[in-house]
Motif scaffolding. Structure first.
Motif, PDB file in Angstrom:
ATOM      1  N   PRO A 127       1.511   4.371 -21.668  1.00 24.90           N
ATOM      2  CA  PRO A 127       2.522   4.350 -20.595  1.00 24.90           C
ATOM      3  C   PRO A 127       2.098   5.130 -19.354  1.00 24.90           C
ATOM      4  CG  PRO A 127       3.465   5.087 -22.695  1.00 24.90           C
ATOM      5  CD  PRO A 127       1.992   5.000 -22.887  1.00 24.90           C
ATOM      6  N   SER A 128       1.170   6.068 -19.498  1.00 18.04           N
ATOM      7  CA  SER A 128       0.758   6.842 -18.322  1.00 18.04           C
ATOM      8  C   SER A 128      -0.061   5.989 -17.349  1.00 18.04           C
ATOM      9  CB  SER A 128      -0.042   8.074 -18.753  1.00 18.04           C
ATOM     10  OG  SER A 128      -1.322   7.679 -19.215  1.00 18.04           O
ATOM     11  N   LYS A 129      -0.475   4.811 -17.797  1.00 14.22           N
ATOM     12  CA  LYS A 129      -1.261   3.929 -16.929  1.00 14.22           C
ATOM     13  C   LYS A 129      -0.471   2.706 -16.462  1.00 14.22           C
ATOM     14  CE  LYS A 129      -5.785   5.273 -18.591  1.00 14.22           C
ATOM     15  NZ  LYS A 129      -7.030   4.870 -19.236  1.00 14.22           N
ATOM     16  N   VAL A 130       0.820   2.719 -16.700  1.00 13.78           N
ATOM     17  CA  VAL A 130       1.689   1.620 -16.257  1.00 13.78           C
ATOM     18  C   VAL A 130       2.796   2.225 -15.407  1.00 13.78           C
ATOM     19  CG1 VAL A 130       3.117  -0.327 -16.967  1.00 13.78           C
ATOM     20  CG2 VAL A 130       1.227   0.423 -18.428  1.00 13.78           C
ATOM     21  N   HIS A 131       2.908   1.760 -14.150  1.00 11.20           N
ATOM     22  CA  HIS A 131       3.769   2.467 -13.202  1.00 11.20           C
ATOM     23  C   HIS A 131       4.861   1.578 -12.626  1.00 11.20           C
ATOM     24  CE1 HIS A 131       0.632   5.454 -13.422  1.00 11.20           C
ATOM     25  NE2 HIS A 131      -0.246   4.493 -13.157  1.00 11.20           N
ATOM     26  N   ALA A 132       6.003   2.215 -12.386  1.00 11.49           N
ATOM     27  CA  ALA A 132       7.028   1.550 -11.575  1.00 11.49           C
ATOM     28  C   ALA A 132       6.540   1.550 -10.127  1.00 11.49           C
ATOM     29  CB  ALA A 132       8.346   2.297 -11.692  1.00 11.49           C
ATOM     30  N   ILE A 133       7.060   0.629  -9.313  1.00 14.73           N
ATOM     31  CA  ILE A 133       6.660   0.660  -7.901  1.00 14.73           C
ATOM     32  C   ILE A 133       7.798   1.185  -7.024  1.00 14.73           C
ATOM     33  CG2 ILE A 133       5.002  -1.218  -8.221  1.00 14.73           C
ATOM     34  CD1 ILE A 133       6.950  -3.013  -6.590  1.00 14.73           C
ATOM     35  N   ASP A 134       9.029   1.127  -7.535  1.00  5.85           N
ATOM     36  CA  ASP A 134      10.194   1.656  -6.824  1.00  5.85           C
ATOM     37  C   ASP A 134      10.207   1.250  -5.359  1.00  5.85           C
ATOM     38  OD1 ASP A 134      11.500   2.898  -8.961  1.00  5.85           O
ATOM     39  OD2 ASP A 134      10.117   4.606  -8.869  1.00  5.85           O
ATOM     40  N   HIS A 135      10.078  -0.046  -5.122  1.00  5.28           N
ATOM     41  CA  HIS A 135      10.097  -0.547  -3.747  1.00  5.28           C
ATOM     42  C   HIS A 135      11.537  -0.767  -3.284  1.00  5.28           C
ATOM     43  CE1 HIS A 135       8.800  -2.927  -0.236  1.00  5.28           C
ATOM     44  NE2 HIS A 135       9.922  -3.611  -0.473  1.00  5.28           N
ATOM     45  N   ALA A 136      11.852  -0.245  -2.130  1.00  2.05           N
ATOM     46  CA  ALA A 136      13.156  -0.522  -1.513  1.00  2.05           C
ATOM     47  C   ALA A 136      12.892  -0.845  -0.056  1.00  2.05           C
ATOM     48  CB  ALA A 136      14.076   0.685  -1.639  1.00  2.05           C
ATOM     49  N   GLY A 137      13.087  -2.097   0.319  1.00  2.00           N
ATOM     50  CA  GLY A 137      12.752  -2.512   1.682  1.00  2.00           C
ATOM     51  C   GLY A 137      13.858  -3.349   2.296  1.00  2.00           C
ATOM     52  N   GLU A 138      13.526  -4.008   3.404  1.00  2.05           N
ATOM     53  CA  GLU A 138      14.522  -4.796   4.123  1.00  2.05           C
ATOM     54  C   GLU A 138      14.986  -6.011   3.307  1.00  2.05           C
ATOM     55  OE1 GLU A 138      12.999  -6.387   7.768  1.00  2.05           O
ATOM     56  OE2 GLU A 138      14.860  -7.436   8.261  1.00  2.05           O
ATOM     57  N   PHE A 139      14.059  -6.637   2.592  1.00  4.81           N
ATOM     58  CA  PHE A 139      14.387  -7.867   1.879  1.00  4.81           C
ATOM     59  C   PHE A 139      14.462  -7.690   0.361  1.00  4.81           C
ATOM     60  CE2 PHE A 139      12.389  -9.144   5.851  1.00  4.81           C
ATOM     61  CZ  PHE A 139      13.267 -10.110   6.331  1.00  4.81           C
ATOM     62  N   PHE A 140      13.731  -6.723  -0.181  1.00  8.92           N
ATOM     63  CA  PHE A 140      13.615  -6.640  -1.636  1.00  8.92           C
ATOM     64  C   PHE A 140      13.794  -5.209  -2.138  1.00  8.92           C
ATOM     65  CE2 PHE A 140      10.450  -9.780  -0.070  1.00  8.92           C
ATOM     66  CZ  PHE A 140      11.103 -10.935  -0.487  1.00  8.92           C
ATOM     67  N   ARG A 174      -9.816  -3.558  -4.348  1.00 13.03           N
ATOM     68  CA  ARG A 174      -9.559  -2.142  -4.032  1.00 13.03           C
ATOM     69  C   ARG A 174      -8.102  -1.885  -4.357  1.00 13.03           C
ATOM     70  NH1 ARG A 174     -11.370  -1.098   1.920  1.00 13.03           N
ATOM     71  NH2 ARG A 174     -10.112  -2.966   2.138  1.00 13.03           N
ATOM     72  N   ARG A 175      -7.891  -1.339  -5.553  1.00 10.28           N
ATOM     73  CA  ARG A 175      -6.516  -1.142  -6.007  1.00 10.28           C
ATOM     74  C   ARG A 175      -5.819  -0.122  -5.132  1.00 10.28           C
ATOM     75  NH1 ARG A 175      -5.032  -1.878 -10.923  1.00 10.28           N
ATOM     76  NH2 ARG A 175      -4.097   0.178 -11.011  1.00 10.28           N
ATOM     77  N   ARG A 176      -4.543  -0.395  -4.893  1.00  8.04           N
ATOM     78  CA  ARG A 176      -3.758   0.597  -4.184  1.00  8.04           C
ATOM     79  C   ARG A 176      -3.251   1.616  -5.189  1.00  8.04           C
ATOM     80  NH1 ARG A 176       0.926  -1.591  -0.948  1.00  8.04           N
ATOM     81  NH2 ARG A 176       0.812  -3.418  -2.275  1.00  8.04           N
ATOM     82  N   GLU A 177      -3.238   2.847  -4.775  1.00  5.45           N
ATOM     83  CA  GLU A 177      -2.713   3.889  -5.644  1.00  5.45           C
ATOM     84  C   GLU A 177      -1.194   3.721  -5.693  1.00  5.45           C
ATOM     85  OE1 GLU A 177      -4.076   7.156  -7.981  1.00  5.45           O
ATOM     86  OE2 GLU A 177      -5.013   5.427  -7.042  1.00  5.45           O
ATOM     87  N   VAL A 178      -0.677   3.363  -6.859  1.00 10.52           N
ATOM     88  CA  VAL A 178       0.762   3.182  -6.991  1.00 10.52           C
ATOM     89  C   VAL A 178       1.379   4.511  -7.387  1.00 10.52           C
ATOM     90  CG1 VAL A 178       2.559   1.978  -8.268  1.00 10.52           C
ATOM     91  CG2 VAL A 178       0.469   0.785  -7.630  1.00 10.52           C
ATOM     92  N   ALA A 179       2.533   4.817  -6.823  1.00  6.80           N
ATOM     93  CA  ALA A 179       3.210   6.083  -7.103  1.00  6.80           C
ATOM     94  C   ALA A 179       3.259   6.326  -8.612  1.00  6.80           C
ATOM     95  CB  ALA A 179       4.616   6.060  -6.527  1.00  6.80           C
ATOM     96  N   ARG A 180       2.909   7.498  -9.010  1.00  6.95           N
ATOM     97  CA  ARG A 180       2.812   7.800 -10.444  1.00  6.95           C
ATOM     98  C   ARG A 180       4.195   8.068 -11.050  1.00  6.95           C
ATOM     99  NH1 ARG A 180      -0.890   5.257 -10.308  1.00  6.95           N
ATOM    100  NH2 ARG A 180      -3.048   5.881 -10.117  1.00  6.95           N
ATOM    101  N   THR A 181       4.927   7.001 -11.299  1.00  7.34           N
ATOM    102  CA  THR A 181       6.238   7.168 -11.926  1.00  7.34           C
ATOM    103  C   THR A 181       6.289   6.393 -13.222  1.00  7.34           C
ATOM    104  OG1 THR A 181       7.077   5.315 -10.641  1.00  7.34           O
ATOM    105  CG2 THR A 181       7.468   7.509  -9.764  1.00  7.34           C
TER     106      THR A 181
END
Lengths: 291, 439
Positions: B179-192, B432-439
């Motif tokens: 689980p330490s290598k699987v992350h939520a993205i917690d995106h909150a934006g205008e559309f999604f 080039r993977r983006r660093e996803v917030a570590r949650t």
């Protein structure tokens, strides 16, 4: 409860989680195919994790499309349980699967967290879209240059509590009228109105008094200790769930009774169901009449 | 010098009315066995990828010619089963899909094909599509592109949120994922608003490839920021070179020194001799209803349907301002570049693009087509080509069987695949993977 094909109880295997991905293994696929050819199984149900609120290990329609050519004897039923998947997209994808399987597909609608009414609206819109562009419209008349006679192409013109959908769908209708529709019943009050779907799928342990005019299939985990290898459930058909397709599991499936296998034709034919469609002639023509 | 080649599987071909030809099957578009044979033929010829376009609406054009048909992700999941190297570029709308669901579907396609999936992300203008999704009218162009940009932010974050090695599958301990290598993205934006993570592990390519085709300001920005491959349209080499250079500079501004590769659309119509090619061109283009095609062309250019007859000269001065137009800007720019060289009739424009969709038609023998592709590549017009057969039933196999061997003999095209994934096959750098917030 109505009878199925004489003497048969169609049996669908529902591999969950890693078992679904194991179908991509050649050895496993060969054994599953042998079970289908022998009439111990009639098809696969993919995405059953969603029925209990879980997440599917793969995307059911894509996996079914991948397996279609390798398992020509299989009915391929996919679970659609996400109310956020717009019915136009659901209808398009599932009817496309019907084309790539040669009319061997079905859809099990569920709605974990959705009300019966919400799921019923989604099912109705999807079924109407499946019928909105009749395959018979395509005439391909070289002399006149008319590819499709558009008189029969109809808007579904749906305006409901959850969805507004114009139509028509841009995939022509199925050779089996429409894909077989299944409904997953969560509990005693979870069945839809009469005639909305072909088959109700009910947990093996759930009592169900009304059957809404549909066949009833029972679903539950595969148990290698069943006497005679088959579950003691009263049902028109069976959905057997498994979390693995290890050799011992495949051996247990090999102890299922051999039934009169119908391994050609549409899924409706294989399951002993009549052809089905919705008459949309009361709806607006999408493009007016062909000149 | 070696370039990539993709093949469009559109049926009956880029000339939509080619189903009327006596030898063609009007029902080929949904004949999966036939389409599978075409893919196998393309793989035999070492074509990099097959492609189909798509949109979520039926239009009145169906009366005269086939439209989309089978949904591309389902179609390619079926067609690529049994192949081993060829990739698939499927098209989906960012305007009428949900990013989580689309991320899952393309990740799954990447898994079942062993790393050969690409998403051609398009925005959708069609009023008919809007009505299918409960909208009274299509979203404004700026809104469609803003949504598309956020859509691609979400989808790439979801794909990157599973780190390599997240699946442990330790039978002894029963531990499946770390689980330490699987992350939520917690995106909150205008559309999604999307929490994540995706329910499917990292796909074989790291993530499916992203393809972009828009030539508008918003489209080029999306391509420069996200795309691995950009589809381009051009009627002149100068226009193609300028587009590619502009894209390269914009990608660099996003910190991408290895920006997207450019795949230029070319419609091909072949004959074994020049005479046969000309005769076939007469037959294939002869299926086009020129009055209907002229009206469509004029509408696409923002002109009234009765402003020109098929053989009236059309000049650059006749075209309205850019701001008034709503159709494809790649098509606009491509046509404008052609008219800068002098007047053209609508008939000529329709025939030059094999029906009026903007891509350049090349009619000739295999040698002439091979010469043309080589010359455009040497001019710096593209990194490769997306070949659109004018009449698929004839031109697809004429291309794979007769043009490809010439290109291979010249060293212009690969004799073997250079990898197992589509990313490797195109020679693209690793993700080039983006660093996803570590949650």
């Amino acid at each position: 409860m109505t009878g199925s094909r004489a003497g048969t109880r169609p049996t669908l295997l529902a591999p969950r989680g890693a078992a679904a991905l194991a179908l991509l293994d050649d050895d496993v696929l060969d054994r599953v195919r042998a079970l289908l050819v022998a009439g111990r199984l009639h098809g696969l149900l993919l995405g059953a994790e969603r029925l209990d609120g879980g997440v599917a290990a793969s995307e059911p329609t894509g996996l079914a499309a991948t397996l279609a050519g390798r398992l020509p004897e299989a009915g391929l039923v996919t679970v659609s349980a996400d109310p956020h998947d717009h019915p136009y997209n659901t209808a398009r994808r599932t009817l496309s699967l019907d084309h790539v399987t040669g009319a061997r597909s079905g859809v099990l609608f569920g709605g974990h967290g959705a009300t019966v009414g919400e799921t019923a609206e989604r099912v109705l819109v999807v079924r109407e879209l499946w019928n909105s562009y009749p395959v018979q419209s395509i005439v391909g008349d070289r002399a006149t240059g008319v590819f499709a006679v558009v008189d029969g192409v109809r808007d579904v013109a749906h305006r409901g509590p959850r969805y507004d959908v114009a139509g028509a769908l841009n995939t022509p209708s199925s050779r089996q009228g429409e894909p077989v529709s299944f409904w997953s019943v969560d509990g005693p009050a979870g069945a839809p109105d009469d005639g909305l779907v072909d088959v109700l799928v009910v947990p093996a342990t759930t009592h169900l008094s009304a059957t809404a005019g549909a066949r009833v299939y029972r679903r539950g985990p595969l148990d290698p200790s069943w006497p005679d290898g088959t579950p003691p459930w009263a049902a028109d058909g069976l959905v057997l769930e498994t979390g693995d397709l290890a050799p011992a599991t495949l051996d247990a499936l090999d102890r299922l009774p051999r039934q009169a296998a119908t391994v050609t034709g549409t899924l409706r034919h294989r399951l002993g169901l009549p052809d089905r469609s919705i008459n949309l002639t009361d709806r607006p023509r999408t493009f007016g009449a062909t000149a | 010098m070696s370039y990539h080649l993709n093949l469009s599987l559109q049926n009956p071909g880029h000339v939509r009315t080619a189903w009327r030809l006596p030898a063609n099957d009007p029902f080929a578009q949904t004949d999966v066995a036939y389409l599978r044979r075409l893919v196998q033929e393309a793989e035999r010829a070492k074509i990099h990828a097959v492609f189909v376009g798509d949109g979520p609406a039926l239009t009145g054009a169906i009366e005269r010619a086939p439209e989309a048909g089978i949904e591309p992700v389902v179609l390619f999941a079926s067609l690529l089963a049994g192949t081993s190297h060829i990739g698939a570029v499927a098209t989906s709308s960012t305007t009428y899909n949900d990013p989580y669901n689309l991320a899952r579907r393309y990740s799954a396609l990447d898994h079942v094909t062993g790393g050969r999936a690409a998403l051609n992300a398009v925005t959708t203008y069609s009023p008919a599509a809007a009505a299918n999704f409960g909208l009274a009218e299509p979203p404004a162009k700026e809104d469609r592109y803003r949504r598309a940009e956020e859509f691609l932010e979400v989808i790439t974050a979801l794909w990157d949120a599973w780190e390599p090695g997240a699946i442990v599958a330790d039978k002894a301990s029963g531990r499946y994922a770390d689980p330490s290598k699987v992350h939520a993205i917690d995106h909150a934006g205008e559309f999604f608003s999307v929490r994540g993570p995706l329910s499917i592990p990292e796909s074989p390519q790291g993530r499916p490839l992203l393809v972009q085709a828009g030539a508008s300001e918003g489209g080029v920005r999306l391509g420069a920021r996200f795309a691995d491959v950009v589809f381009a349209v051009a009627q002149t080499p100068e226009r193609a070179v300028a587009f590619r250079e502009d894209l390269r500079l914009r990608a660099r501004a996003f910190g991408r020194d290895d920006g997207p590769i450019v795949s230029l659309g070319v419609v091909v119509l072949l004959g074994s001799t020049q005479e046969e090619a000309r005769r076939r061109a007469d037959d294939v283009l002869g299926t086009i209803d020129i009055d209907t095609a002229t009206a469509q062309l004029l509408a696409s250019l923002g002109l009234p349907p009765d402003s020109h007859r098929p053989d009236d000269p059309l000049t650059l001065a006749d075209l309205p301002d850019v701001a008034e137009r709503r159709s494809s800007e790649g098509f606009q720019a491509s046509t404008r570049a052609l008219l800068e060289r002098g007047p053209r009739t609508p008939r000529d424009l329709v025939h030059r693009s094999a029906g009026g969709a903007g891509h350049r038609l090349v009619v000739g023998t295999p040698e002439q087509v091979a010469d043309d592709l080589d010359a455009w590549y040497r001019a710096g017009a593209a990194d490769g080509f997306t070949i659109m057969p004018a009449d698929t039933a004839t031109d697809l196999e004429a291309f794979t069987g007769h043009v490809v061997p010439l290109l291979q003999d010249r060293g212009s095209f690969q004799r073997e695949y250079s990898g197992t994934t589509l990313r490797e096959s195109y020679g693209l750098a690793p993700v080039r993977r983006r660093e996803v917030a570590r949650t």
